[in-house]
Design a protein around this motif. Structure first.
Motif, PDB file in Angstrom:
ATOM      1  N   ASN A 195     -22.198  -7.524 -41.713  1.00 60.64           N
ATOM      2  CA  ASN A 195     -22.279  -8.919 -41.272  1.00 60.64           C
ATOM      3  C   ASN A 195     -21.152  -9.743 -41.906  1.00 60.64           C
ATOM      4  O   ASN A 195     -21.372 -10.524 -42.834  1.00 60.64           O
ATOM      5  CB  ASN A 195     -23.645  -9.507 -41.624  1.00 60.64           C
ATOM      6  N   ARG A 207     -27.361  -7.280 -37.842  1.00 59.23           N
ATOM      7  CA  ARG A 207     -28.455  -7.953 -38.529  1.00 59.23           C
ATOM      8  C   ARG A 207     -27.875  -8.963 -39.502  1.00 59.23           C
ATOM      9  O   ARG A 207     -26.842  -8.723 -40.125  1.00 59.23           O
ATOM     10  CB  ARG A 207     -29.302  -6.938 -39.312  1.00 59.23           C
ATOM     11  N   ARG A 262     -33.231   2.143 -35.322  1.00 61.33           N
ATOM     12  CA  ARG A 262     -33.063   2.283 -36.753  1.00 61.33           C
ATOM     13  C   ARG A 262     -33.064   3.749 -37.146  1.00 61.33           C
ATOM     14  O   ARG A 262     -33.648   4.585 -36.500  1.00 61.33           O
ATOM     15  CB  ARG A 262     -34.206   1.565 -37.474  1.00 61.33           C
ATOM     16  N   TRP A 263     -32.421   4.059 -38.217  1.00 59.16           N
ATOM     17  CA  TRP A 263     -32.379   5.374 -38.824  1.00 59.16           C
ATOM     18  C   TRP A 263     -31.642   6.420 -37.998  1.00 59.16           C
ATOM     19  O   TRP A 263     -31.750   7.612 -38.273  1.00 59.16           O
ATOM     20  CB  TRP A 263     -33.787   5.871 -39.154  1.00 59.16           C
ATOM     21  N   ARG A 306     -27.719 -11.198 -42.916  1.00 58.55           N
ATOM     22  CA  ARG A 306     -28.140 -11.091 -44.308  1.00 58.55           C
ATOM     23  C   ARG A 306     -28.909 -12.339 -44.686  1.00 58.55           C
ATOM     24  O   ARG A 306     -28.488 -13.455 -44.416  1.00 58.55           O
ATOM     25  CB  ARG A 306     -26.925 -10.959 -45.222  1.00 58.55           C
ATOM     26  N   ASP A 364     -25.878  -2.564 -39.242  1.00 57.94           N
ATOM     27  CA  ASP A 364     -26.842  -3.109 -40.181  1.00 57.94           C
ATOM     28  C   ASP A 364     -26.271  -4.308 -40.926  1.00 57.94           C
ATOM     29  O   ASP A 364     -25.165  -4.782 -40.639  1.00 57.94           O
ATOM     30  CB  ASP A 364     -27.343  -2.031 -41.134  1.00 57.94           C
ATOM     31  N   LYS A 365     -27.025  -4.809 -41.894  1.00 62.76           N
ATOM     32  CA  LYS A 365     -26.658  -6.046 -42.591  1.00 62.76           C
ATOM     33  C   LYS A 365     -25.367  -5.923 -43.401  1.00 62.76           C
ATOM     34  O   LYS A 365     -24.717  -6.919 -43.666  1.00 62.76           O
ATOM     35  CB  LYS A 365     -27.790  -6.459 -43.527  1.00 62.76           C
ATOM     36  N   CYS A 417     -24.692  -1.485 -32.479  1.00 61.66           N
ATOM     37  CA  CYS A 417     -25.699  -1.955 -33.429  1.00 61.66           C
ATOM     38  C   CYS A 417     -25.246  -1.607 -34.839  1.00 61.66           C
ATOM     39  O   CYS A 417     -24.942  -0.448 -35.128  1.00 61.66           O
ATOM     40  CB  CYS A 417     -27.044  -1.310 -33.148  1.00 61.66           C
TER      41      CYS A 417
END
Length: 142
Positions: free
Chosen positions: A58, A76, A96-97, A78, A54-55, A52
């Motif tokens: 991408n 994820r 997340r986090w 954008r 984050d943006k 996983c």
């Protein structure tokens, strides 16, 4: 930094402060401490490892590097100028986090909070030591 879903650090790479994270993706995946992956349960035919991101990751190069190393990328997308549409999904475990929590564990080590070491290998050694202490604490405290 690469961590599992519980926040246990698996790989750490030191880069320059102005280097984009996506450029260190391949090196981070190559420096994983645990080389042998767990076998899938006998009932499932083929279970692949998920990754996983984050943006900020991408990019086609990042996705190619992730797939090349045998992971299923979950990146994820954008949204450029558009508002993201919220979808109703079933409840899953929180993903997340996780890295932010691991970084906060590292910030509890005062020596790492402000970098005074001039040599990268000395700083990397301290980061590895803090990762070992973090893993030890997670094993003992649960």
């Amino acid at each position: 930094m690469l961590a599992d879903k519980k926040g246990i650090p698996l790989s750490v790479v030191i880069t320059a402060a102005n280097t984009h994270d996506m450029k260190a993706t391949a090196e981070t995946l190559d420096c994983i401490v645990i080389k042998k992956r767990p076998l899938p349960p006998p009932k499932k035919k083929k279970q692949q490892q998920n990754l996983c991101l984050d943006k900020g990751y991408n990019y086609p190069q990042t996705e190619h590097e992730v797939v090349k190393r045998g992971y299923v990328p979950h990146i994820r997308e954008r949204c450029e100028g558009k508002k993201s549409v919220k979808k109703k999904r079933r409840h899953h475990t929180t993903r997340r986090w996780v890295i932010e929590r691991t970084n906060s564990w590292h910030n509890s080590f005062r020596k790492l909070l402000v970098r005074y070491e001039k040599k990268a290998e000395n700083y990397l050694g301290l980061v590895h030591l803090s990762c070992c202490i973090t893993v030890y604490r997670r094993i003992i405290l649960g």
